[in-house]
Design an enzyme around this catalytic site. Structure first.
Site, PDB file in Angstrom:
ATOM      1  N   GLU A  49       0.823  -1.255   0.022  1.00 23.98           N
ATOM      2  CA  GLU A  49      -0.087   0.087  -0.058  1.00 23.98           C
ATOM      3  C   GLU A  49       0.753   1.076  -0.056  1.00 23.98           C
ATOM      4  OE1 GLU A  49      -2.612   2.694   3.218  1.00 23.98           O
ATOM      5  OE2 GLU A  49      -1.969   0.473   3.696  1.00 23.98           O
ATOM      6  N   ASP A  53       0.754   4.009  -3.105  1.00 27.58           N
ATOM      7  CA  ASP A  53       0.611   5.186  -2.821  1.00 27.58           C
ATOM      8  C   ASP A  53       1.252   6.022  -3.637  1.00 27.58           C
ATOM      9  OD1 ASP A  53      -0.994   7.450  -1.342  1.00 27.58           O
ATOM     10  OD2 ASP A  53       0.596   7.674  -0.672  1.00 27.58           O
ATOM     11  N   ASP A 122      -7.123   1.077   0.678  1.00 31.77           N
ATOM     12  CA  ASP A 122      -5.855   0.765   0.782  1.00 31.77           C
ATOM     13  C   ASP A 122      -5.483  -0.558  -0.163  1.00 31.77           C
ATOM     14  OD1 ASP A 122      -5.767   2.349   2.813  1.00 31.77           O
ATOM     15  OD2 ASP A 122      -5.905   1.024   4.460  1.00 31.77           O
ATOM     16  N   GLU A 125      -4.548   0.740  -3.524  1.00 27.83           N
ATOM     17  CA  GLU A 125      -3.100   1.237  -3.722  1.00 27.83           C
ATOM     18  C   GLU A 125      -2.170   0.063  -3.520  1.00 27.83           C
ATOM     19  OE1 GLU A 125      -3.771   5.772  -1.743  1.00 27.83           O
ATOM     20  OE2 GLU A 125      -3.132   4.077  -0.511  1.00 27.83           O
TER      21      GLU A 125
END
Length: 235
Positions: A49, A53, A122, A125
């Site tokens: 994650e 991101d 989450d 990502e």
């Protein structure tokens, strides 16, 4: 956790990417609640994650720079922030149908974790991070562009004429037109700052300030359109 061959095939078709290392995809779908505390860093999606991101931000920034050549840094930043929000990522995860494939702990599964925005955002990502870790930037770029490109078009449409977009949204919901109310005026006479509140029946009012009433109304409508409960079933 490992994925069944049938689940892996379905997921790769939806993602448009075939993994060389399927364990990365399995980890991207594994919530920390499903892993013993001592193994969460290594076996849950947390690190993927984090990676995803950053990849998402990079690709969207590149996409905006190409598509919006006349926008300044502030405008680009605001659009970027609206696209990489957890809510937008959660909508992408729902569009891909990732919820049923998540590996959750018993308590998290029982409380509907597979449909929570925070978890789905989450996971989206993490999947981006897994694609990047497995195949590099090119497939990650392709995935993000495909899945987030339409969101960019919608975001720009909202920004182009937010008041019209808000009125059309209200009409589509069978609601009365938005009501704009001046709630404050500050600053000197030669440079006033207007604060406008926009309200629609059934929703909390949103306020914004600008150097003119028209600008403040536009900004208030724009903020209203970005709220989670307005577009939670939209994109």
């Amino acid at each position: 956790m490992s994925l069944r061959a049938r689940d892996k095939e379905q997921l790769e078709q939806r993602l448009g990417y075939a993994f060389n290392n399927p364990a990365l995809l399995a980890r991207a779908l594994t919530h920390s609640s499903a892993v013993a505390p001592s193994r969460r860093t290594a076996e849950s999606y947390q690190r993927l994650e984090f990676l995803g991101d950053r990849v998402l931000g990079l690709v969207v920034a590149h996409m905006l720079s190409d598509r919006l050549p006349r926008s300044n840094e502030g405008e680009l930043s605001r659009t970027l922030n609206s696209l990489v929000r957890k809510e937008t990522c959660a909508r992408v995860a729902r569009k891909l149908g990732l919820g049923p494939f998540l590996h959750l702990g018993e308590s998290e599964a029982r409380t509907g974790g597979a449909d929570k925005d925070a978890i789905l955002g989450d996971v989206c990502e993490a999947v981006i991070g897994a694609i990047y870790a497995d195949g590099g930037l090119d497939p990650a770029f392709t995935f993000v562009t495909r899945m987030f490109g339409d969101n960019l078009d919608v975001t720009q449409a909202r920004r182009a004429d937010a008041k019209t977009a808000l009125q059309e949204w209200a009409q589509g919901k069978g609601l009365e037109p938005p009501n704009y109310l001046e709630t404050d005026r500050s600053g000197p006479d030669h440079a006033p700052i207007f604060t406008i509140s926009v309200s629609v029946r059934g929703y909390e009012p949103i306020t914004a300030s600008g150097a003119s009433k028209k600008l403040a109304e536009h900004l208030a409508a724009e903020k209203f359109l970005l709220r989670e409960d307005v577009w939670s079933t939209g994109l």
